[in-house]
Design a protein around this motif. Structure first.
Motif, mmCIF file in Angstrom:
data_model
loop_
_atom_site.group_PDB
_atom_site.id
_atom_site.type_symbol
_atom_site.label_atom_id
_atom_site.label_comp_id
_atom_site.label_asym_id
_atom_site.label_seq_id
_atom_site.Cartn_x
_atom_site.Cartn_y
_atom_site.Cartn_z
ATOM 1 N N GLY A 1 8.731 -4.420 6.487
ATOM 2 C CA GLY A 1 7.982 -3.897 5.355
ATOM 3 C C GLY A 1 7.110 -2.720 5.680
ATOM 4 N N GLY A 2 7.119 -2.276 6.948
ATOM 5 C CA GLY A 2 6.361 -1.093 7.337
ATOM 6 C C GLY A 2 7.257 0.129 7.390
ATOM 7 N N LEU A 3 6.923 1.055 8.275
ATOM 8 C CA LEU A 3 7.729 2.271 8.377
ATOM 9 C C LEU A 3 7.588 2.865 9.782
ATOM 10 N N GLY A 4 8.687 3.336 10.330
ATOM 11 C CA GLY A 4 8.681 3.966 11.640
ATOM 12 C C GLY A 4 8.797 5.468 11.530
ATOM 13 N N VAL A 5 8.075 6.174 12.415
ATOM 14 C CA VAL A 5 8.119 7.637 12.444
ATOM 15 C C VAL A 5 8.714 8.064 13.784
ATOM 16 N N LEU A 6 9.875 8.675 13.758
ATOM 17 C CA LEU A 6 10.588 9.062 14.970
ATOM 18 C C LEU A 6 9.869 10.197 15.684
ATOM 19 N N HIS A 7 9.724 10.066 16.996
ATOM 20 C CA HIS A 7 9.052 11.103 17.771
ATOM 21 C C HIS A 7 9.921 12.355 17.856
ATOM 22 N N ARG A 8 9.310 13.473 18.224
ATOM 23 C CA ARG A 8 10.031 14.744 18.273
ATOM 24 C C ARG A 8 10.202 15.276 19.682
ATOM 25 N N THR B 1 0.844 -1.190 0.000
ATOM 26 C CA THR B 1 0.000 0.000 0.000
ATOM 27 C C THR B 1 0.878 1.238 0.000
ATOM 28 N N HIS B 2 0.259 2.411 -0.030
ATOM 29 C CA HIS B 2 0.988 3.680 -0.018
ATOM 30 C C HIS B 2 0.770 4.393 1.321
ATOM 31 N N ILE B 3 1.864 4.880 1.888
ATOM 32 C CA ILE B 3 1.761 5.738 3.067
ATOM 33 C C ILE B 3 1.708 7.200 2.652
ATOM 34 N N SER B 4 2.274 7.501 1.482
ATOM 35 C CA SER B 4 2.226 8.851 0.914
ATOM 36 C C SER B 4 2.207 8.705 -0.602
ATOM 37 N N LYS B 5 2.147 9.813 -1.294
ATOM 38 C CA LYS B 5 2.007 9.752 -2.747
ATOM 39 C C LYS B 5 3.127 8.966 -3.417
ATOM 40 N N ARG B 6 4.365 9.141 -2.929
ATOM 41 C CA ARG B 6 5.502 8.523 -3.606
ATOM 42 C C ARG B 6 6.100 7.329 -2.871
ATOM 43 N N ILE B 7 5.645 7.052 -1.682
ATOM 44 C CA ILE B 7 6.265 5.990 -0.888
ATOM 45 C C ILE B 7 5.276 4.860 -0.656
ATOM 46 N N SER B 8 5.641 3.678 -1.136
ATOM 47 C CA SER B 8 4.828 2.489 -0.890
ATOM 48 C C SER B 8 5.542 1.606 0.122
ATOM 49 N N ILE B 9 4.775 0.845 0.880
ATOM 50 C CA ILE B 9 5.326 -0.088 1.854
ATOM 51 C C ILE B 9 4.621 -1.425 1.692
ATOM 52 N N ARG B 10 5.293 -2.501 2.102
ATOM 53 C CA ARG B 10 4.774 -3.838 1.832
ATOM 54 C C ARG B 10 3.690 -4.272 2.809
ATOM 55 N N ILE B 11 3.690 -3.693 3.992
ATOM 56 C CA ILE B 11 2.610 -3.958 4.953
ATOM 57 C C ILE B 11 2.088 -2.617 5.461
ATOM 58 N N PRO B 12 0.796 -2.491 5.739
ATOM 59 C CA PRO B 12 0.220 -1.174 6.058
ATOM 60 C C PRO B 12 0.382 -0.771 7.515
ATOM 61 N N LEU B 13 1.568 -1.021 8.092
ATOM 62 C CA LEU B 13 1.804 -0.728 9.504
ATOM 63 C C LEU B 13 2.839 0.372 9.659
ATOM 64 N N VAL B 14 2.485 1.403 10.433
ATOM 65 C CA VAL B 14 3.368 2.540 10.685
ATOM 66 C C VAL B 14 3.449 2.726 12.198
ATOM 67 N N SER B 15 4.668 2.831 12.718
ATOM 68 C CA SER B 15 4.792 3.014 14.169
ATOM 69 C C SER B 15 4.651 4.488 14.521
ATOM 70 N N SER B 16 3.952 4.743 15.614
ATOM 71 C CA SER B 16 3.574 6.098 16.004
ATOM 72 C C SER B 16 4.761 6.905 16.525
ATOM 73 N N PRO B 17 4.800 8.219 16.236
ATOM 74 C CA PRO B 17 5.878 9.078 16.752
ATOM 75 C C PRO B 17 5.649 9.448 18.211
ATOM 76 N N MET B 18 5.752 8.458 19.084
ATOM 77 C CA MET B 18 5.579 8.645 20.518
ATOM 78 C C MET B 18 6.872 8.244 21.220
ATOM 79 N N ASP B 19 7.174 8.894 22.336
ATOM 80 C CA ASP B 19 8.477 8.647 22.960
ATOM 81 C C ASP B 19 8.558 7.332 23.715
ATOM 82 N N THR B 20 7.467 6.577 23.792
ATOM 83 C CA THR B 20 7.530 5.219 24.313
ATOM 84 C C THR B 20 7.247 4.194 23.219
ATOM 85 N N VAL B 21 7.312 4.638 21.965
ATOM 86 C CA VAL B 21 7.058 3.734 20.840
ATOM 87 C C VAL B 21 8.202 3.740 19.827
ATOM 88 N N THR B 22 8.517 4.903 19.250
ATOM 89 C CA THR B 22 9.419 4.905 18.106
ATOM 90 C C THR B 22 10.659 5.775 18.290
#
Length: 482
Positions: free
Chosen positions: A52-59, A19-40
Motif C-alpha cells: 500500500g506504499g510506494l517505491g522510488v527507484l534510485h538514479r 494519504t496523498h504522496i502527491s496531488k493526484r496519487i493516494s496510497i493506503r499507508i504513508p510509507l515511501v521507500s527512498s531512492p537510494m542504491d542500497t534501498v530501492t
C-alpha cells in the motif's frame, strides 16, 4: 518531543492510514521507500507497493537500466498487460527461457511480424527440452488457444481461466492480433494484496528519481515512456534555480501531463514555497537528517527535521501540495510525529535497507546478519565503478569534479541489522502508527495532523521513554537494543 494522548473513540484496527504522496496519487499507508542504491530497485518497489506504499527507484543507474526497472514493476502485476512481452516463432527456446527469467514470467505469447497470435510457449512446453537451440515454433502450444476479446470484464476473464484451467488469457482483436494479456496470478495477487497501490490500469505504482543536469531530461522522458507514475527531481538542495527550471519544464511538457512531479530536498518555508510556485505536485523535505548523512557536519548546513517539516508544510498546505518527510526516522512512533509536524507521507531509508528486498549485500558479523547501507553522498555511491560512471554526483552538485579523489563526501557507508521481508517490517511500522492514532483519538491521517499536539521533553524524559533499569534479553520486532 512526544505526542500528547487525547480522548479516543476509536481502536487501532479501525483507523484509516490513507494519504496523498502527491496531488493526484493516494496510497493506503504513508510509507515511501527512498531512492537510494542500497534501498530501492524494482524488487523493493514491487514489495512496498503491494503493502500500500510506494517505491522510488534510485538514479545511480544508466537511463536504460532505470527505465527497465520501471518496466519490471509495471509488468509484475497488472489487471491487463496491454503491451505483453512476446517472442517470434523463429527464436530459440533458450532465448524464451532467458526472457521468462528476466521478467519473472512463466510463459510468452508467440506472434508474427504483424502481431498475429500464433501460439504460446510456457515453462511446461520447455520443461523436458534439452536442446536450447530448438525453435519456439516447434515446441509452442499452437493456435487455436482460448482467447478473449479486447475489453473483456474481469469476472468474464476469470470465468474463462477457470473453465479452461489455464493461467494466461491472450486478448485479440477480430483480425487475430494480440492486444493484451490477462494472467491468473494477477487475480491471485489482487486477493492477497488488497491494499496495493495501483494505477487506473491495475498495475503497481512506482516512482523514480531524476536530476536536473546532463542527461536528466532524456532520463525523465525514458521513464515516462515506460509508464512511471511520479518523478522526483531529487537533489540535496532543492531550493536552486536548476531544480526549479527542471520542474517548470517537466510541468509544461505534454508527455509528462499524466505524471506527478515532486521536488526536493528543501528544509525551509522559502524553499518549499519556491517549489510550490514552480508547480510541483509534492515537496520532499529533509537536509541532513538521515542516519548515513553528514551534510550537517561537513557543510554545517541543515534544519532539525520536525522544524523543517513544519516550516515546509506552512507553504505547502494552503496550496494543497503534499509533503514527504525524508529521513530522521528510527522508530514507528517517529512516523506519527512527522505527520503531526505537517508531513503527509514519510520516506524511509535505513528502516528498509535491512529488508530482503533491498539491493544491499547480506553479511554475517559475529553471528548476526546485516545488510550494507550507504548514503548517496558517500564516496562509494558518488565514485565511478570501473568503467561505469556515477549518476549520483550531480545530486550533490559535483558532476563537474573530474576525479574520485576530489569528491567531497556528504555521507558514509555502513550496515544495518537484517530485518526480514518488507511485508513484516511495514506491518510493524504501520501498526505503530495505528497505535499513535488511537492514543491521539485520530481516525484518519488528516485528523492526526489536526488533533495531534507535541510536548517538549528533556534528555531525562528521553531516557525515561526508552526501556531503562533492565537488561533486555529478548528484542521486540519493533524495538532493538541500541
Amino acid at each position: 518531543m512526544l505526542l500528547q494522548p487525547a480522548q479516543s473513540e476509536i481502536i487501532p484496527s479501525e483507523v484509516d492510514t490513507t494519504t496523498h504522496i502527491s496531488k493526484r496519487i493516494s496510497i493506503r499507508i504513508p510509507l515511501v521507500s527512498s531512492p537510494m542504491d542500497t534501498v530501492t530497485e524494482s524488487r523493493m518497489a514491487v514489495a512496498i507497493a503491494r503493502q500500500g506504499g510506494l517505491g522510488v527507484l534510485h538514479r545511480n543507474l544508466s537511463i536504460e537500466d532505470q527505465a527497465h526497472q520501471v518496466d519490471v514493476v509495471k509488468r509484475s502485476e497488472a489487471g491487463m498487460v496491454d503491451e505483453p512481452i512476446t517472442i517470434s516463432p523463429d527464436a530459440t527456446i533458450g532465448e524464451a527461457d532467458e526472457l521468462c527469467g528476466l521478467y519473472r514470467i512463466s510463459g510468452v505469447p508467440v506472434v508474427d511480424a504483424e502481431m498475429r497470435l500464433l501460439g504460446i510457449v510456457t515453462n511446461r512446453d520447455m520443461r523436458f527440452e534439452h536442446d536450447p537451440t530448438r525453435l519456439v515454433g516447434e515446441v509452442m502450444t499452437k493456435m487455436p488457444l482460448v482467447t478473449g476479446p479486447v475489453g473483456i470484464a474481469g469476472d468474464d476473464a476469470m470465468r474463462l481461466l477457470a473453465q479452461n484451467k489455464i493461467e494466461k488469457l491472450p486478448l485479440v482483436d477480430p483480425q487475430g492480433r494480440l492486444k493484451g494479456l490477462i494472467t491468473l496470478k494477477d487475480f491471485v495477487k489482487s486477493d492477497k494484496y488488497p491494499n496495493a497501490s495501483k494505477d487506473p490500469q491495475g498495475r503497481l505504482r512506482v516512482g523514480a528519481a531524476v536530476g536536473f543536469f546532463g542527461d536528466a531530461w532524456e532520463r525523465a522522458m525514458a521513464l515516462i515512456d515506460e509508464g512511471v507514475d511520479l518523478l522526483i527531481v531529487d537533489t540535496a538542495h532543492g531550493h536552486t534555480q536548476g531544480v526549479l527550471d527542471m520542474i517548470r519544464r517537466l510541468k509544461s511538457e505534454r508527455a509528462a501531463s499524466e505524471v506527478d512531479i515532486i521536488g526536493g530536498n528543501v528544509a525551509t518555508f522559502a524553499g518549499a514555497k519556491a517549489l510550490v510556485e514552480a508547480g510541483v505536485d509534492g515537496v520532499k523535505v529533509g537536509v541532513g537528517p538521515g542516519s548515513i548523512c553528514t551534510t550537517r557536519v561537513v557543510a554545517g548546513v541543515g534544519v532539525p527535521q520536525v522544524t523543517a517539516i513544519h516550516n515546509a508544510s506552512r507553504a505547502c498546505r494552503p496550496a494543497g501540495v503534499p509533503v514527504i518527510g525524508d529521513g530522521g526516522l528510527q522508530y514507528s512512533g517517529d512516523i506519527a510525529k512527522a505527520l503531526v509536524a505537517g508531513a503527509d507521507t514519510v520516506m524511509l531509508g535505513s528502516l528498509l535497507a535491512g529488508c530482503d528486498e533491498s539491493p544491499g549485500d547480506l553479511v554475517f558479523i559475529n553471528g548476526k546478519q546485516f545488510k550494507t547501507y550507504r548514503g548517496m553522498g558517500s564516496l562509494g555511491a558518488m565514485a565511478a565503478r570501473g568503467r561505469k560512471p556515477s549518476y549520483s554526483k550531480d545530486r550533490y552538485f559535483q558532476s563537474d569534479v573530474g576525479t574520485d579523489d576530489k569528491l567531497i563526501a556528504e555521507g558514509i557507508e555502513g550496515q544495518v541489522p537484517y530485518r526480514g521481508p518488507v511485508e513484516a517490517v511495514a506491518y510493524q511500522l504501520v501498526g505503530g502508527l495505528r497505535q499513535s492514532m488511537f492514543y491521539t483519538g485520530a481516525g484518519t491521517i488528516t485528523e492526526l495532523q489536526e488533533r495531534g499536539s507535541f510536548v517538549r521533553i528533556t534528555s531525562a524524559g528521553l531516557r525515561e521513554s526508552h526501556p531503562h533499569d533492565i537488561q533486555m534479553t529478548v528484542e521486540a520486532p519493533n524495538y532493538s537494543g541500541q
